[in-house]
Design a protein around this motif. Structure first.
Motif, PDB file in Angstrom:
ATOM      1  N   ALA A  30       0.849  -1.115  -0.034  1.00 23.28           N
ATOM      2  CA  ALA A  30       0.029  -0.026  -0.187  1.00 23.28           C
ATOM      3  C   ALA A  30       0.830   1.172   0.041  1.00 23.28           C
ATOM      4  N   VAL A  31       0.503   2.270  -0.403  1.00 26.23           N
ATOM      5  CA  VAL A  31       1.041   3.509  -0.594  1.00 26.23           C
ATOM      6  C   VAL A  31       0.598   4.358   0.861  1.00 26.23           C
ATOM      7  N   GLY A  32       1.582   4.623   1.639  1.00 28.91           N
ATOM      8  CA  GLY A  32       1.460   5.259   2.872  1.00 28.91           C
ATOM      9  C   GLY A  32       0.990   4.128   3.940  1.00 28.91           C
ATOM     10  N   GLU A  34      -1.087   4.715   6.473  1.00 32.40           N
ATOM     11  CA  GLU A  34      -2.596   4.590   6.587  1.00 32.40           C
ATOM     12  C   GLU A  34      -3.324   3.652   5.797  1.00 32.40           C
ATOM     13  N   GLN A  35      -2.824   3.585   4.663  1.00 33.71           N
ATOM     14  CA  GLN A  35      -3.390   2.310   3.408  1.00 33.71           C
ATOM     15  C   GLN A  35      -2.969   0.910   4.160  1.00 33.71           C
ATOM     16  N   ALA A  36      -1.503   0.885   4.474  1.00 31.10           N
ATOM     17  CA  ALA A  36      -1.115  -0.386   5.029  1.00 31.10           C
ATOM     18  C   ALA A  36      -1.841  -0.854   6.197  1.00 31.10           C
ATOM     19  N   ALA A  38      -4.797  -0.031   7.036  1.00 34.94           N
ATOM     20  CA  ALA A  38      -6.177  -0.362   6.742  1.00 34.94           C
ATOM     21  C   ALA A  38      -6.076  -1.671   5.942  1.00 34.94           C
ATOM     22  N   ALA A  39      -5.295  -2.137   5.299  1.00 38.48           N
ATOM     23  CA  ALA A  39      -5.174  -3.392   4.776  1.00 38.48           C
ATOM     24  C   ALA A  39      -4.998  -4.415   5.868  1.00 38.48           C
ATOM     25  N   GLN A  40      -4.146  -4.078   6.771  1.00 37.60           N
ATOM     26  CA  GLN A  40      -3.971  -5.126   7.903  1.00 37.60           C
ATOM     27  C   GLN A  40      -5.246  -5.446   8.629  1.00 37.60           C
TER      28      GLN A  40
END
Length: 468
Positions: A30-32, A34-36, A38-40
């Motif tokens: 993910a980019v950034g 926050e996105q990482a 959110a994916a977790q």
């Protein structure tokens, strides 16, 4: 939420295990931050709706249908059992015989085996055959066809009589020579096919003979075979429309399964079978008004420990709906038998919808992916994680933590079955996040579902003891 019988918690754990495997797939970069994160977090979630698999087995031709059902359960077989495809009684009373021999039951025209059935016998490599019914049902030329399929003539056996009652009695004796049926014999109407169909899986799995009666009188041949077999108990299947009081009064040791109609009786028969090691993993849906698609199904359903549920072919019966709704969380696969003329696609859609399980996913957290990596241990009252963002975000008061470790730990490990815990409070302790928890149940996160529990089966000896 329904509370019913046999094995649902086990199935729900399996479902969560599937969700775990999906969740543990690599997360795209993910980019950034926050996105990482959110994916977790997304990896710890499970779908709010769980549905069984759905398939159709069969064609518009009853003979081809019997072959397709055989191919579902057998790659080879020493025996094949052959019954007429133009009447229901011989095939349905032959179900426990085929099941006891671990053989498929195939259908034939009166004068000759259909080409598709011949091909199936050759595929199976069968070396022995049993023909059900007299020559009025299946002519002597069927033997020649079986020889053509590679079965030596002396290994072709015929079991049949002057009518369906005599044939059923002779088949019962043959079954009894192979199996004690755990002391049971089933008695069903010789004039209504649905009761014989619904009892088939249970009778086949136990090796219990099925004999036939008329509504208001027991044929002499049935009386004789009941005396000869001397069962510990007789399972009478069907209500008073099928078997009247004049008959039941003559059966001294009996257990009766009778609903308000044939669909209700099938529902109750499925419940009874579930107490005898059947679960609700595989359910076969058949027409309750046309027997021609399901004559060969009993042998397969006994082999797979699957239940048979009849329905009106164009509208879902209320009792059939109640079965699927009441066991929704236990059912893994629903198989409609025959072409759409036997069970309409719209009916299967209704059954599928009734079989859905709905989870409160907002309160459910799977310990998987990065959260599993952060998992640091468990006691009787706490669950501990490394103090990382995914744990801080997902391990909060009120959440239900589910760990499924069934395939990852040794048999003697306390975490082998995993756990379900509700988070009561959370505290930062050094580099750890310690959640105070209580043991919880999956039922607490079900919005619409079922829980089936194991019960001690009713044995024929139990029934006899009541009468003694």
């Amino acid at each position: 939420m329904s509370i019913r019988r046999a094995g649902t918690i086990r199935w729900l754990r399996a479902t969560l295990a599937v969700a775990l495997l999906v969740a543990m797939q690599p997360i795209p970069v993910a980019v950034g931050a926050e996105q990482a994160l959110a994916a977790q977090v997304a990896a710890t979630r499970v779908a709010g709706l769980i549905a069984p698999e759905n398939q159709r087995v069969g064609s518009a031709n009853r003979f081809t249908n019997s072959v397709l059902l055989a191919q579902q359960g057998w790659t080879s077989s020493e025996y094949v059992v052959i019954a007429t495809g133009r009447g229901w009684s011989d095939a349905l009373v032959g179900t426990p015989l085929a099941a006891t021999l671990k053989a498929p039951l195939l259908l034939s025209e009166r004068t000759a085996l259909p080409a598709v059935v011949k091909a199936e016998i050759k595929r199976l490599g069968a070396s022995r055959a049993i023909i059900l019914g007299g020559t009025g049902a299946l002519a002597s030329g069927i033997v020649d066809d079986l020889v053509e399929c590679g079965i030596t003539r002396r290994y072709v056996e015929r079991i049949g009589g002057a009518d369906r009652y005599v044939t059923a009695s002779k088949v019962a004796r043959r079954i009894h020579s192979l199996s004690d049926g755990e002391g049971w014999v089933a008695l069903v109407s010789g004039e209504r096919f649905t009761d014989a169909l619904s009892v088939g899986p249970w009778a086949g799995a136990l090796g219990a003979p099925i004999v036939l009666t008329k509504k208001s009188s027991i044929p002499a041949t049935t009386k004789t075979v009941l005396t000869a077999l001397h069962p510990k108990a007789v399972l009478i299947v069907g209500g008073s429309r099928s078997i009247g009081a004049k008959v039941t009064k003559q059966i001294p040791v009996q257990w009766r399964i009778a609903g308000v109609d044939s669909y209700d009786t099938a529902n109750l028969m499925a419940e009874f079978a579930s107490d005898h090691d059947f679960d609700f993993d595989n359910v076969y849906v058949v027409s309750g008004t046309d027997w021609s698609s399901s004559l060969s199904l009993g042998a397969l359903s006994a082999r797979t420990m699957g239940l048979i549920m009849p329905t009106d072919p164009t509208r879902l019966d209320i009792h059939t709906h109640a079965f699927f709704d009441g066991h929704c969380s236990s059912i893994k696969e629903i198989i409609s038998v025959g072409g759409p003329g036997w069970v309409a696609p719209s009916v299967m859609t209704e059954i599928q919808q009734a079989s859905h399980t709905h989870l409160n996913t907002e309160s459910l957290t799977l310990i998987t992916g990065d959260l599993l990596t952060a998992f640091d241990g468990v006691t009787t009252e706490t669950v501990t994680f490394d103090d990382v963002p995914v744990a801080v975000t997902t391990v909060v008061p009120g959440q239900y933590l589910v760990l499924n470790r069934s395939g990852a730990r040794p048999d003697d490990d306390p975490l082998k079955p995993g756990f379900v815990r509700q988070v009561l409070s959370v505290e930062d302790v050094g580099d750890s996040l310690v959640a105070t928890t209580r043991d919880a149940a999956l039922t607490e996160i079900l919005q619409k579902g079922s829980v089936d529990i194991q019960v001690v089966p009713i044995s024929a000896q139990d029934v006899r003891n009541q009468y003694l």
